[in-house]
Write an enzyme that holds these catalytic residues in place. Sequence first.
Site, PDB file in Angstrom:
ATOM      1  N   ASP A 172      -7.667  18.077 -14.766  1.00  0.00           N
ATOM      2  CA  ASP A 172      -7.891  16.714 -15.244  1.00  0.00           C
ATOM      3  C   ASP A 172      -7.458  16.700 -16.711  1.00  0.00           C
ATOM      4  O   ASP A 172      -8.115  17.274 -17.569  1.00  0.00           O
ATOM      5  CB  ASP A 172      -9.377  16.377 -15.081  1.00  0.00           C
ATOM      6  CG  ASP A 172      -9.724  14.965 -15.533  1.00  0.00           C
ATOM      7  OD1 ASP A 172      -9.007  14.413 -16.393  1.00  0.00           O
ATOM      8  OD2 ASP A 172     -10.734  14.425 -15.050  1.00  0.00           O
ATOM      9  N   ARG A 211       0.852  -1.216   0.000  1.00  0.00           N
ATOM     10  CA  ARG A 211       0.000   0.000   0.000  1.00  0.00           C
ATOM     11  C   ARG A 211       0.872   1.244   0.000  1.00  0.00           C
ATOM     12  O   ARG A 211       0.587   2.232  -0.659  1.00  0.00           O
ATOM     13  CB  ARG A 211      -0.979  -0.001   1.181  1.00  0.00           C
ATOM     14  CG  ARG A 211      -1.778   1.299   1.269  1.00  0.00           C
ATOM     15  CD  ARG A 211      -3.089   1.243   2.058  1.00  0.00           C
ATOM     16  NE  ARG A 211      -3.085   0.373   3.205  1.00  0.00           N
ATOM     17  CZ  ARG A 211      -2.431   0.607   4.353  1.00  0.00           C
ATOM     18  NH1 ARG A 211      -1.739   1.716   4.520  1.00  0.00           N
ATOM     19  NH2 ARG A 211      -2.473  -0.261   5.340  1.00  0.00           N
ATOM     20  N   TYR A 218     -16.051  16.270 -15.649  1.00  0.00           N
ATOM     21  CA  TYR A 218     -16.416  14.857 -15.825  1.00  0.00           C
ATOM     22  C   TYR A 218     -17.580  14.483 -14.892  1.00  0.00           C
ATOM     23  O   TYR A 218     -17.619  14.920 -13.733  1.00  0.00           O
ATOM     24  CB  TYR A 218     -15.178  13.998 -15.541  1.00  0.00           C
ATOM     25  CG  TYR A 218     -15.453  12.522 -15.524  1.00  0.00           C
ATOM     26  CD1 TYR A 218     -15.742  11.836 -16.702  1.00  0.00           C
ATOM     27  CD2 TYR A 218     -15.445  11.802 -14.338  1.00  0.00           C
ATOM     28  CE1 TYR A 218     -16.008  10.484 -16.690  1.00  0.00           C
ATOM     29  CE2 TYR A 218     -15.701  10.446 -14.315  1.00  0.00           C
ATOM     30  CZ  TYR A 218     -15.993   9.787 -15.494  1.00  0.00           C
ATOM     31  OH  TYR A 218     -16.257   8.455 -15.470  1.00  0.00           O
ATOM     32  N   LYS A 221      -8.176   5.708 -19.924  1.00  0.00           N
ATOM     33  CA  LYS A 221      -8.489   6.222 -21.254  1.00  0.00           C
ATOM     34  C   LYS A 221      -7.256   6.137 -22.166  1.00  0.00           C
ATOM     35  O   LYS A 221      -6.750   5.062 -22.391  1.00  0.00           O
ATOM     36  CB  LYS A 221      -9.062   7.637 -21.128  1.00  0.00           C
ATOM     37  CG  LYS A 221     -10.119   7.773 -20.009  1.00  0.00           C
ATOM     38  CD  LYS A 221     -11.362   6.945 -20.247  1.00  0.00           C
ATOM     39  CE  LYS A 221     -12.282   6.847 -19.028  1.00  0.00           C
ATOM     40  NZ  LYS A 221     -12.643   8.090 -18.394  1.00  0.00           N
TER      41      LYS A 221
HETATM   42  C1  LIG Z   1     -13.128   8.489 -17.145  1.00  0.00           C
HETATM   43  C2  LIG Z   1     -12.767   9.814 -16.622  1.00  0.00           C
HETATM   44  C3  LIG Z   1     -12.554  10.016 -15.255  1.00  0.00           C
HETATM   45  C4  LIG Z   1     -12.742   8.927 -14.233  1.00  0.00           C
HETATM   46  O1  LIG Z   1     -11.817   7.934 -14.374  1.00  0.00           O
HETATM   47  P1  LIG Z   1     -12.074   6.393 -13.962  1.00  0.00           P
HETATM   48  O2  LIG Z   1     -10.796   5.747 -14.314  1.00  0.00           O
HETATM   49  O3  LIG Z   1     -13.248   5.921 -14.746  1.00  0.00           O
HETATM   50  O4  LIG Z   1     -12.386   6.381 -12.501  1.00  0.00           O
HETATM   51  C5  LIG Z   1     -12.180  11.293 -14.846  1.00  0.00           C
HETATM   52  N1  LIG Z   1     -12.047  12.298 -15.728  1.00  0.00           N
HETATM   53  C6  LIG Z   1     -12.260  12.145 -17.042  1.00  0.00           C
HETATM   54  C7  LIG Z   1     -12.092  13.302 -17.956  1.00  0.00           C
HETATM   55  C8  LIG Z   1     -12.633  10.904 -17.537  1.00  0.00           C
HETATM   56  O5  LIG Z   1     -12.856  10.746 -18.850  1.00  0.00           O
END
Ligand SMILES: *Cc1c(COP(=O)(O)O)cnc(C)c1O
Length: 383
Positions: free
Chosen positions: A170, A46, A98, A195
Amino acid sequence: MNYRTQIIHAGRDRDPYTGASSIPIYQASTFAQADPERPGAYDYSRSGNPTREALEWAIAELEQGETGLAFASGMAATSSVMMLFQPGDHLVVTNDVYGGTYRALTSLFRQWKLEHTFVDMTDMDAVRDAIQPHTRALFVETPANPLLQISDLAGLAALAQERGLISIIDNTFMTPYLQRPIPFGFDVVIHSATKFLGGHSDVIAGLVVTRDRKLGKRVKAIQNTFGGILGPQDAWLTLRGMKTLAVRMDAQQAGATRIAEWLQQQSDIKHTYFPGSSDHPGAGLHAKQADGPGAVVSFELADKETTLNMLKRIKLSLVAVSLGGIESILSYPACMSHAAMPREERYQRGITDGLLRLSVGLEDPADIIDDMDQAIQAALSQG
Ligand SMILES: *Cc1c(COP(=O)(O)O)cnc(C)c1O
């Protein structure tokens, strides 16, 4: 070193113990201690794991930050960053944040009395006006989801610095290959590595990079305390995906550019949103702060019925949530990523019942176009 080379060699590019060309999956929860009084580099997974660390060092280097941290998901990464704040603190957040981040702010963190104001971050005056005495941070997404509006990285980072706020972004849609916010002055970069970074629709992962070590230490303490770490198997898979980031991104955004051009010529498409199109209101700004338009295109059909009919007839693209995979993915924000948002609020943000978001994969774009064309024509003739 050129950036494409850096992507291949970032962090730890071989196993220091065996020379293995890929960092092995250290599938261990605990590590034997030679001297109980002086714990070694690793004691418990962890707190630190060599496979996860290889990924953490790689993303820190690629984002040009000091500290990288890997989490079980993008939302674990985002939520862990939000835990930097205290009850009564206030965040200024981009309107088109998001959907999961919207849910975290409006439900979970509201319960904890973390306050927020959503603003149109393409409007610097609106951002300035939203800052209150108890504001602690700006939370930015550019291009924002799903309409791909562009906000000014340098301007927002400077404003945050001037007001003593932490600037958070983000950067999921761009990846560091196309956009590096830290040199613009950002303090924290978050990724859903699920992604484009992972890139193969086979892993859920999140990453955080901080500009300085001090803030990195605070997020690492949260990671270790809250425990939302990425496991070694998924860290390995994410790192493997990241090696091909540059070639994937280049090909996918070339495909997206071609598909956006095609969409714009279709009379049945009400609107196309793509930061690489010259008529996109943020195209000029985006070109200044990013190295490409990315591989996501949004477009609008007439109404819900046509949209649902079209989606039923799509054969090639995956009709699904998510983006950034090697296969094209067609999402319906109203029912998927933004389903948590009340309809009225969704419409105010331009996320109508006819809006679709296409994440362009590595297929030949001509095939994606043919498939969309037949699905749109069939949906219209049915209507
Ligand atoms: C998918 C996504 C998230 C969340 O990520 P997860 O891996 O699904 O928890 C956050 N921000 C954006 C822009 C995303 O496309």
